[in-house]
Scaffold this active site. Structure first.
Site, PDB file in Angstrom:
ATOM      1  N   ASP A 153     -34.254  64.631 109.402  1.00 21.29           N
ATOM      2  CA  ASP A 153     -33.733  64.473 108.039  1.00 21.29           C
ATOM      3  C   ASP A 153     -33.964  63.036 107.586  1.00 21.29           C
ATOM      4  O   ASP A 153     -33.318  62.113 108.078  1.00 21.29           O
ATOM      5  CB  ASP A 153     -32.244  64.817 108.001  1.00 21.29           C
ATOM      6  CG  ASP A 153     -31.730  64.870 106.568  1.00 21.29           C
ATOM      7  OD1 ASP A 153     -31.866  63.851 105.853  1.00 21.29           O
ATOM      8  OD2 ASP A 153     -31.221  65.918 106.144  1.00 21.29           O
TER       9      ASP A 153
ATOM     10  N   ASP B  73     -30.853  61.103 106.165  1.00 23.06           N
ATOM     11  CA  ASP B  73     -29.903  60.709 107.213  1.00 23.06           C
ATOM     12  C   ASP B  73     -30.453  59.574 108.067  1.00 23.06           C
ATOM     13  O   ASP B  73     -29.728  58.652 108.432  1.00 23.06           O
ATOM     14  CB  ASP B  73     -29.557  61.916 108.102  1.00 23.06           C
ATOM     15  CG  ASP B  73     -28.573  62.858 107.424  1.00 23.06           C
ATOM     16  OD1 ASP B  73     -27.971  62.465 106.407  1.00 23.06           O
ATOM     17  OD2 ASP B  73     -28.413  63.992 107.913  1.00 23.06           O
TER      18      ASP B  73
ATOM     19  N   ARG C 214     -30.373  69.700  97.777  1.00 26.26           N
ATOM     20  CA  ARG C 214     -30.845  71.009  98.224  1.00 26.26           C
ATOM     21  C   ARG C 214     -29.662  71.793  98.763  1.00 26.26           C
ATOM     22  O   ARG C 214     -28.953  71.329  99.647  1.00 26.26           O
ATOM     23  CB  ARG C 214     -31.889  70.785  99.316  1.00 26.26           C
ATOM     24  CG  ARG C 214     -32.602  72.032  99.730  1.00 26.26           C
ATOM     25  CD  ARG C 214     -33.885  71.715 100.453  1.00 26.26           C
ATOM     26  NE  ARG C 214     -33.686  71.161 101.775  1.00 26.26           N
ATOM     27  CZ  ARG C 214     -34.513  71.366 102.791  1.00 26.26           C
ATOM     28  NH1 ARG C 214     -35.575  72.104 102.623  1.00 26.26           N
ATOM     29  NH2 ARG C 214     -34.292  70.839 103.951  1.00 26.26           N
TER      30      ARG C 214
ATOM     31  N   THR D 184     -29.267  78.291 100.430  1.00 24.42           N
ATOM     32  CA  THR D 184     -30.383  78.942  99.726  1.00 24.42           C
ATOM     33  C   THR D 184     -31.658  78.104  99.791  1.00 24.42           C
ATOM     34  O   THR D 184     -32.740  78.609  99.491  1.00 24.42           O
ATOM     35  CB  THR D 184     -30.045  79.145  98.238  1.00 24.42           C
ATOM     36  OG1 THR D 184     -29.881  77.834  97.652  1.00 24.42           O
ATOM     37  CG2 THR D 184     -28.759  79.929  98.051  1.00 24.42           C
TER      38      THR D 184
HETATM   39  N1  URA Z   1     -36.173  67.055 104.238  1.00 24.31           N
HETATM   40  C1  URA Z   1     -36.107  66.225 105.320  1.00 24.31           C
HETATM   41  O1  URA Z   1     -35.456  65.191 105.259  1.00 24.31           O
HETATM   42  N2  URA Z   1     -36.759  66.589 106.441  1.00 24.31           N
HETATM   43  C2  URA Z   1     -37.489  67.707 106.531  1.00 24.31           C
HETATM   44  O2  URA Z   1     -38.079  67.967 107.584  1.00 24.31           O
HETATM   45  C3  URA Z   1     -37.559  68.547 105.402  1.00 24.31           C
HETATM   46  C4  URA Z   1     -36.894  68.213 104.267  1.00 24.31           C
END
Ligand code: URA
Length: 209
Positions: A200, A203, A104, A108
């Protein structure tokens, strides 16, 4: 319109709360995310077709039920989707695994496809696309596009946490794809994170920043 189902089994909800907690470290996050995926697949596969076969028990011949030969595959969206694969394989060890790489763009928020490697008979398989977070729905929509372009016609999307916008985006673009989540959260932040979410997922799974 496709079905959207929140799997509210107490074990799933309890484990989800554990991984939402920011104090849960990588090792526990990783194992619990897989446990949730396993429990979700247990629930989702309730409707798999069955057939009767004749077997012989130590007592004699008997007709018994087995899965009706449906071929399955699990398709993690890289990289966070990898965090659900082992859980699925606990229950469906013979499933084939395809990979779709999406990243991603941080500015953007648009998804980009960079890797696709799938089982050859993708058109004959029931596919479980897995990704922990259904946020804007952009990556999942693009991953489903990539699968359909290659012949897939039987797809379910399995996520841990969904946003209302993400669910709507998939239902609009892929009304044939049923969606399963452990939770429908309330909000999508301006930078594309789900609230309360779990942060995330990639992560937290891999211990990166
Ligand atoms: N991707 C993630 O890892 N966490 C989110 O909250 C949204 C997209």
């Amino acid at each position: 319109m496709s079905k959207f189902t929140v799997l509210d089994h107490p074990l799933i909800q309890h484990k989800l709360t554990m991984i939402r907690d920011k104090n849960t470290g990588t090792k526990d996050f990783r194992s619990i995310a897989n446990e949730i995926a396993e429990l979700m697949v247990y629930e989702i596969t309730r409707d798999l077709p069955m057939e009767s076969v004749e077997i012989e028990t130590p007592m004699g011949k008997s007709m018994q039920k087995v899965l009706a030969g449906k071929k399955l595959a699990v398709i993690p969206i890289l990289r966070a989707g990898l965090g659900m694969v082992d859980g699925v394989l606990e229950l469906i060890p013979a499933a084939k695994i395809g990979h779709i790489g999406m990243y991603r763009d941080e500015k953007t928020l648009q998804p980009h496809e960079y890797f696709v490697k799938l089982p050859a008979d993708i058109d004959k398989r029931e596919l479980f696309v897995v990704d922990p977070m259904l946020a804007t729905g952009g990556s999942a929509n693009m991953a489903i596009d990539a699968l359909k372009k290659r012949g897939a016609n039987n797809i379910r999307l399995v996520v841990l946490v969904a946003s209302p916008q993400g669910v709507e985006a998939i239902q609009e673009e892929h009304p044939d794809v049923d969606i399963y989540a452990a939770s429908l959260d309330t909000e999508l932040t301006d930078n594309g994170y789900i609230f309360p979410g779990l942060g995330d997922a990639g992560d937290r799974l891999f211990g990166t920043k």
